[in-house]
Design a protein around this motif. Structure first.
Motif, PDB file in Angstrom:
ATOM      1  N   ASN A  14     -32.660   3.560 -89.810  1.00 44.57           N
ATOM      2  CA  ASN A  14     -33.252   2.358 -89.223  1.00 44.57           C
ATOM      3  C   ASN A  14     -33.669   1.328 -90.271  1.00 44.57           C
ATOM      4  O   ASN A  14     -34.547   0.503 -90.017  1.00 44.57           O
ATOM      5  CB  ASN A  14     -34.440   2.729 -88.337  1.00 44.57           C
ATOM      6  CG  ASN A  14     -35.584   3.363 -89.126  1.00 44.57           C
ATOM      7  OD1 ASN A  14     -35.409   3.759 -90.279  1.00 44.57           O
ATOM      8  ND2 ASN A  14     -36.740   3.483 -88.505  1.00 44.57           N
ATOM      9  N   GLN A  65     -32.255   5.510 -86.136  1.00 47.43           N
ATOM     10  CA  GLN A  65     -33.454   6.349 -86.118  1.00 47.43           C
ATOM     11  C   GLN A  65     -34.037   6.457 -87.506  1.00 47.43           C
ATOM     12  O   GLN A  65     -33.410   6.064 -88.496  1.00 47.43           O
ATOM     13  CB  GLN A  65     -33.127   7.730 -85.560  1.00 47.43           C
ATOM     14  CG  GLN A  65     -31.975   8.432 -86.289  1.00 47.43           C
ATOM     15  CD  GLN A  65     -31.380   9.545 -85.466  1.00 47.43           C
ATOM     16  OE1 GLN A  65     -31.950  10.624 -85.374  1.00 47.43           O
ATOM     17  NE2 GLN A  65     -30.224   9.278 -84.828  1.00 47.43           N
ATOM     18  N   ASP A  66     -35.238   6.993 -87.573  1.00 42.67           N
ATOM     19  CA  ASP A  66     -35.919   7.170 -88.852  1.00 42.67           C
ATOM     20  C   ASP A  66     -35.039   7.977 -89.807  1.00 42.67           C
ATOM     21  O   ASP A  66     -34.413   8.968 -89.417  1.00 42.67           O
ATOM     22  CB  ASP A  66     -37.250   7.883 -88.624  1.00 42.67           C
ATOM     23  CG  ASP A  66     -37.999   8.167 -89.911  1.00 42.67           C
ATOM     24  OD1 ASP A  66     -38.548   7.223 -90.502  1.00 42.67           O
ATOM     25  OD2 ASP A  66     -37.995   9.342 -90.328  1.00 42.67           O
ATOM     26  N   GLU A 117     -27.193   4.876 -82.232  1.00 44.44           N
ATOM     27  CA  GLU A 117     -28.416   5.669 -82.293  1.00 44.44           C
ATOM     28  C   GLU A 117     -29.114   5.486 -83.640  1.00 44.44           C
ATOM     29  O   GLU A 117     -29.136   6.387 -84.482  1.00 44.44           O
ATOM     30  CB  GLU A 117     -28.125   7.150 -82.051  1.00 44.44           C
ATOM     31  CG  GLU A 117     -27.737   7.499 -80.631  1.00 44.44           C
ATOM     32  CD  GLU A 117     -27.661   9.004 -80.394  1.00 44.44           C
ATOM     33  OE1 GLU A 117     -27.906   9.780 -81.340  1.00 44.44           O
ATOM     34  OE2 GLU A 117     -27.348   9.401 -79.251  1.00 44.44           O
TER      35      GLU A 117
END
Length: 539
Positions: A383, A410-411, A408
């Motif tokens: 991200n 994400q962290d 998708e």
């Protein structure tokens, strides 16, 4: 090495995630407390304090601080102010200079290099730097059981490091390797009495940093800030230029820009400046400059999952991407399409035989030849803000060739935790910059392409015939004494990496740093994440 912690095989998750909940053994508690102090998370009024530099780092400070394991932008930049190698390199020019060693080797073609340690060098806890510390550090680097991140940069050519006398060590090579001179800066020398104690490596990972460099860590507050002060007993070649530093970890782009903006700005310098804010900051009187380097977004494929085991499918997805649109829209012009695994500014660069220019028709033909129809791809991604900005272009480009895409983001730590747990995935988009470690092609490729290495485990590719050919070419190039022949071999393996498209750059970007020239001088922006303040001064 008898410490059971050091014998454990560590994953990339270990230097991506924060491990502050791990206990630090009592054997090192006194040392840790010597490097800590009252937390200072704010910087209000810092602009008027000419003994303090307040910096904003656009990356987390809650990942590993172990110099042998970390690829964290924050901790790597900080460690360059805290630790020393036998040889260090200037962070911008990459010119080597003696650090804990007193002189550079006179014969770079020799298979043994001897170093005398700098007299009077001390650790930040006051203990003297010894030859045993050097041996301890290199044992960690070379230990196949620990299998630390930096081992891939040394294992091919460094046989052993041995003690000559109480002030001298000798490095023994497997073959002549002149590139070792600049690479030695990666092997930070660490105190055995601290990190060789039970639990020492867990402490290093979670934020204990005790070196011999010009700055000592004063306080570490994960996800907030890390503070430093000049080390009074430092007697090395690059003396500290400011008394105190407070590095703020601010991942959010807007908050990072706000911290350095306006007449009452708390910070004097910030890295990872968003491209959309460059003009605003310049109009406000700040200097904003960048550096072109290896920094890139790459795609990584799981070759154990069909149809990504077929090179034609991997190639098709790269040919489909409208990279120029990505550069124009998401990167505001601060990027270049990848035409090799290396960026065009690298000394070993050559345009690859396979270049993934935007070619939807070719992408469709490759999918058809592979017998792939109605492909659905889940694209997992970190991200990081600029990566997130690029993802819609990828999804739209793949849609144009009939590939349905689910994004998708994400962290980062969460993403790679899944991969360390061998959870299945199809394609990953992430950011990387091996220039944090160095510039030579062998180093850059070994960061990702090492047999048994973390990235190859993710791709499930390193047992393939093509991978074995690649590793053989890389080893042959490393051992080649003739520079021209060596470069030919480098270009051969770069072509192979491009053709196979297992883990490959889409775009190389420019990193931007902003600073207030009325408050800070001597700043040199890096082409890789982080900052260097070793030659900067407050005004």
């Amino acid at each position: 090495m008898s410490d059971p912690v050091s014998r454990r095989v560590l994953s990339r998750r270990d230097f991506l995630r924060y491990s502050g909940t791990l206990g630090t053994a009592a054997a090192i508690s006194a040392t840790v407390s010597a490097c800590s102090g009252p937390a200072s998370t704010g910087s209000a009024g810092a602009g008027a304090d000419k003994d303090l530099v307040t910096a904003v780092i656009g990356y987390g400070n809650n990942q590993s601080w172990d110099p042998t394991m970390t690829a964290s932008a924050f901790s790597m930049a900080a460690n360059n102010h805290i630790y020393e190698g036998l040889v260090d390199t200037d962070p911008i020019t990459r010119e080597p200079y003696p650090a804990l060693g007193t002189a550079l080797p006179s014969d770079l073609a020799a298979t043994t290099w001897r170093f005398t340690l700098r007299a009077g060098a001390k650790w930040h806890d006051g203990q003297p730097v010894t030859v045993d510390d050097v041996l301890f550090s290199f044992e960690r680097v070379l230990d196949p059981a620990a299998n630390v991140l930096v081992r891939s940069f040394f294992g091919a050519w460094l046989q052993e490091v041995r003690k000559v006398d109480e002030s001298t060590v000798e490095l023994v090579f497997k073959f002549p390797f002149p590139d070792a001179l600049r690479r030695l800066t990666i092997a930070k020398i660490m105190p055995k009495h601290v990190f060789g104690a039970p639990g020492g490596w867990d402490a290093a990972k979670s934020g204990t940093a005790i070196g011999s460099g010009p700055y000592r860590m004063v306080a570490h507050n994960p996800t907030s800030n890390t503070t430093f002060e000049a080390f009074a007993d430092y007697n090395g070649p690059r003396r500290p230029t400011v008394k105190r530093m407070n590095w703020l970890s601010i991942v959010d782009a807007s908050a990072r820009v706000a911290k350095i903006s306006g007449g009452r700005a708390e910070a004097q310098i910030a890295d990872n400046i968003p491209y959309a804010n460059i003009d605003q900051l310049r109009d406000g009187g700040l200097t904003v400059e960048g550096g072109k380097g290896m920094n890139h977004m790459f795609l990584m494929f799981n070759t154990a999952q069909q149809p990504f085991d077929d090179v034609r499918v991997r190639q098709a997805l790269l040919y489909a991407i409208d990279t120029q649109k990505m550069i124009d829209v998401a990167l505001k012009g601060h990027g270049a399409p990848a035409t090799s695994f290396l960026n065009a500014e690298n000394p070993s660069y050559a345009r690859a035989k396979t270049v993934y220019s935007h070619d939807p028709d070719k992408a469709k033909a490759l999918l058809a030849a592979a017998g792939v129809n109605d492909l659905k791809v889940t694209l997992m991604a970190v991200n990081v803000s600029w990566i997130a900005d690029c993802l819609p272009t990828i999804a739209n480009s793949w849609s144009a060739i009939g590939v349905q895409t689910t994004l998708e983001p994400q962290d980062t730590a969460a993403l790679f935790t899944k991969m360390d747990q061998s959870q299945s995935y199809q394609v990953v988009a992430a950011a990387s910059n091996p220039n944090q470690f160095g510039l030579d092609a062998d180093l850059i490729l070994r960061y990702n392409y090492t047999s048994g290495g973390t990235w190859m485990k993710y791709t499930k590719w390193d047992a393939s015939p093509a991978a074995k050919s690649l590793f053989d070419l890389m080893d042959r190039a490393a051992q080649q004494p003739d520079p021209a022949r060596k470069l030919q071999l480098v270009h051969q393996y770069l072509d192979l990496v491009a053709e196979q498209a297992v883990l490959y750059p889409v775009v190389h970007t420019e990193l931007m740093t902003a600073w207030d020239p009325k408050k800070l001088t001597g700043v040199r922006p890096q082409a890789y994440p982080g900052i260097t303040l070793l030659q900067s001064q407050r005004v």
